[in-house]
Design a protein around this motif. Structure first.
Motif, PDB file in Angstrom:
ATOM      1  N   ASP A 205       0.849  -1.189   0.000  1.00 30.51           N
ATOM      2  CA  ASP A 205       0.000   0.000   0.000  1.00 30.51           C
ATOM      3  C   ASP A 205       0.889   1.245   0.000  1.00 30.51           C
ATOM      4  O   ASP A 205       1.606   1.523   0.969  1.00 30.51           O
ATOM      5  N   ASP A 219       1.376  -4.797   7.347  1.00 39.54           N
ATOM      6  CA  ASP A 219       0.062  -4.612   6.741  1.00 39.54           C
ATOM      7  C   ASP A 219      -0.147  -5.604   5.599  1.00 39.54           C
ATOM      8  O   ASP A 219      -1.233  -6.197   5.481  1.00 39.54           O
ATOM      9  N   ASN A 222      -0.844  -8.990   7.037  1.00 36.52           N
ATOM     10  CA  ASN A 222      -2.213  -9.051   7.539  1.00 36.52           C
ATOM     11  C   ASN A 222      -3.212  -9.240   6.406  1.00 36.52           C
ATOM     12  O   ASN A 222      -4.144 -10.052   6.501  1.00 36.52           O
ATOM     13  N   ARG A 223      -3.070  -8.459   5.361  1.00 37.42           N
ATOM     14  CA  ARG A 223      -4.030  -8.519   4.264  1.00 37.42           C
ATOM     15  C   ARG A 223      -4.040  -9.900   3.617  1.00 37.42           C
ATOM     16  O   ARG A 223      -5.113 -10.398   3.225  1.00 37.42           O
ATOM     17  N   GLU A 226      -5.909 -12.276   6.013  1.00 42.09           N
ATOM     18  CA  GLU A 226      -7.338 -11.976   6.126  1.00 42.09           C
ATOM     19  C   GLU A 226      -8.093 -12.328   4.853  1.00 42.09           C
ATOM     20  O   GLU A 226      -9.325 -12.210   4.806  1.00 42.09           O
ATOM     21  N   TYR A 266      -0.381   3.823  10.516  1.00 46.37           N
ATOM     22  CA  TYR A 266      -1.249   2.685  10.209  1.00 46.37           C
ATOM     23  C   TYR A 266      -2.705   3.003  10.562  1.00 46.37           C
ATOM     24  O   TYR A 266      -3.620   2.742   9.762  1.00 46.37           O
ATOM     25  N   ILE A 269      -4.338   5.269   8.084  1.00 48.81           N
ATOM     26  CA  ILE A 269      -4.626   4.633   6.792  1.00 48.81           C
ATOM     27  C   ILE A 269      -5.758   3.620   6.908  1.00 48.81           C
ATOM     28  O   ILE A 269      -6.680   3.590   6.078  1.00 48.81           O
ATOM     29  N   ARG A 270      -5.729   2.794   7.940  1.00 48.65           N
ATOM     30  CA  ARG A 270      -6.687   1.695   8.077  1.00 48.65           C
ATOM     31  C   ARG A 270      -7.889   2.024   8.965  1.00 48.65           C
ATOM     32  O   ARG A 270      -8.823   1.221   9.066  1.00 48.65           O
ATOM     33  N   GLN A 271      -7.836   3.158   9.623  1.00 53.04           N
ATOM     34  CA  GLN A 271      -8.928   3.584  10.513  1.00 53.04           C
ATOM     35  C   GLN A 271      -9.168   2.577  11.642  1.00 53.04           C
ATOM     36  O   GLN A 271     -10.298   2.359  12.072  1.00 53.04           O
ATOM     37  N   GLN A 272      -8.097   1.970  12.093  1.00 56.62           N
ATOM     38  CA  GLN A 272      -8.148   1.063  13.239  1.00 56.62           C
ATOM     39  C   GLN A 272      -6.735   0.862  13.759  1.00 56.62           C
ATOM     40  O   GLN A 272      -5.752   1.105  13.042  1.00 56.62           O
ATOM     41  N   PHE A 274      -3.403  -1.175  14.947  1.00 56.23           N
ATOM     42  CA  PHE A 274      -2.761  -2.352  14.371  1.00 56.23           C
ATOM     43  C   PHE A 274      -2.947  -3.572  15.265  1.00 56.23           C
ATOM     44  O   PHE A 274      -2.816  -3.504  16.476  1.00 56.23           O
TER      45      PHE A 274
END
Length: 295
Positions: A205, A219, A222-223, A226, A266, A269-272, A274
């Protein structure tokens, strides 16, 4: 007439930034003089110099073989994400292997085992454990005087160029790899997947713009985990070994570690916040005697 060059099965992308000392060892560990059970025609190495103020000498790559290709990318970006994605688009192999940190020496069968592992699933994600040279993670050993000179002497104490698994005898597990091969991992610094899958999920990203990419590598890990499309495969008995080079996160003490800034980027960018996502992998490989301490 231009000679036909068969397409390699694997494209290895390795990213460097001001790593003249470390690059020599890393690139040797990617050569057929060191890697086992693989031929030069099976793979290519895309050597990415990401805006270095002290670039590598592309002529030095000739010693490793004509399948090593140098790419200097002029950029002011401190993050390697864009460079890695550009290299992935250039890659000729069906499979790509990403090494976001060029300071890491590979063990001798990462390439050949990755090619074997890729046959096990339609959408494999093949990865390795991360080790640090030195008997403690470098975030700790730096406080005890560990530096490049100490590391040079440590590497000279074993014949790793001919017996690469001896690197395990002078190394420790990276903090992101837990306590060894059967731990829960937060990332891998050498992973392999299909080029089409890499591009389909968007690669790294590029919103991660901080030095070293911040948490971009975590990240990405994780992606993958998931996404039910992928089948994680961990290579047993193989690893990458981090050389001391003044890394943003690896070569600073905990008191100076930039985790808070990286985590803040992080979260923006991810709105949460890590949190590691991990799926137990399939295991492939063998344990050389030198690696059994990390079971």
């Amino acid at each position: 007439m231009r000679l036909f060059q068969p397409r390699p099965r694997l494209s290895v992308i390795v990213n460097f930034y001001n790593m003249q000392r470390e690059a020599e060892r890393t690139l040797y560990s990617l050569s057929t003089a060191y890697q086992q059970a693989i031929q030069a025609s099976d793979y290519e190495v895309l050597v990415i110099d990401n805006g270095s103020s002290q670039p590598l000498n592309p002529r030095q790559l000739s010693q490793f073989g004509s399948h090593f290709h140098y790419h200097y990318l002029p950029t002011q970006s401190a993050s390697p994400c864009k460079a890695l994605n550009q290299a992935a688009r250039l890659a000729r192999g069906e499979l790509i292997m990403c090494c976001i940190d060029g300071a890491r020496i590979l063990s001798p069968q990462i390439l050949s085992l990755s090619l074997q592992a890729a046959k096990l699933h339609a959408h494999p994600f093949i990865y390795t454990i991360s080790m640090h040279l030195g008997h403690k993670p470098q975030n700790l050993s730096i406080e005890e005087g560990y530096n490049q000179q100490v590391e040079d002497a440590l590497l000279a104490s074993v014949d790793w160029q001919h017996h690469g698994y001896q690197l395990f005898t002078i190394a420790s597990t990276a903090l992101s790899s837990g306590n060894g091969f059967f731990s829960q991992f937060a990332e891998s610094n050498c992973f392999c997947l299909k080029k089409s899958d890499y591009l389909q999920i968007g690669g790294f990203d590029e919103a991660f713009t901080s030095r070293g990419g911040g948490l971009a590598n975590l990240d990405f890990f994780n992606r993958i985990h998931e996404n039910e499309r992928f089948h994680p495969i961990l290579l047993l008995g193989e690893a990458t070994f981090h050389q001391f080079h003044g890394g943003v996160a690896t070569n600073v003490s905990f008191a100076e570690h930039p985790w808070e800034q990286m985590a803040a980027e992080y979260a923006q960018i991810r709105q949460q916040s890590f949190k590691t996502s991990f799926t137990p992998p399939t295991y492939l490989g063998n344990f050389p005697p030198e690696a059994r301490a990390f079971l």
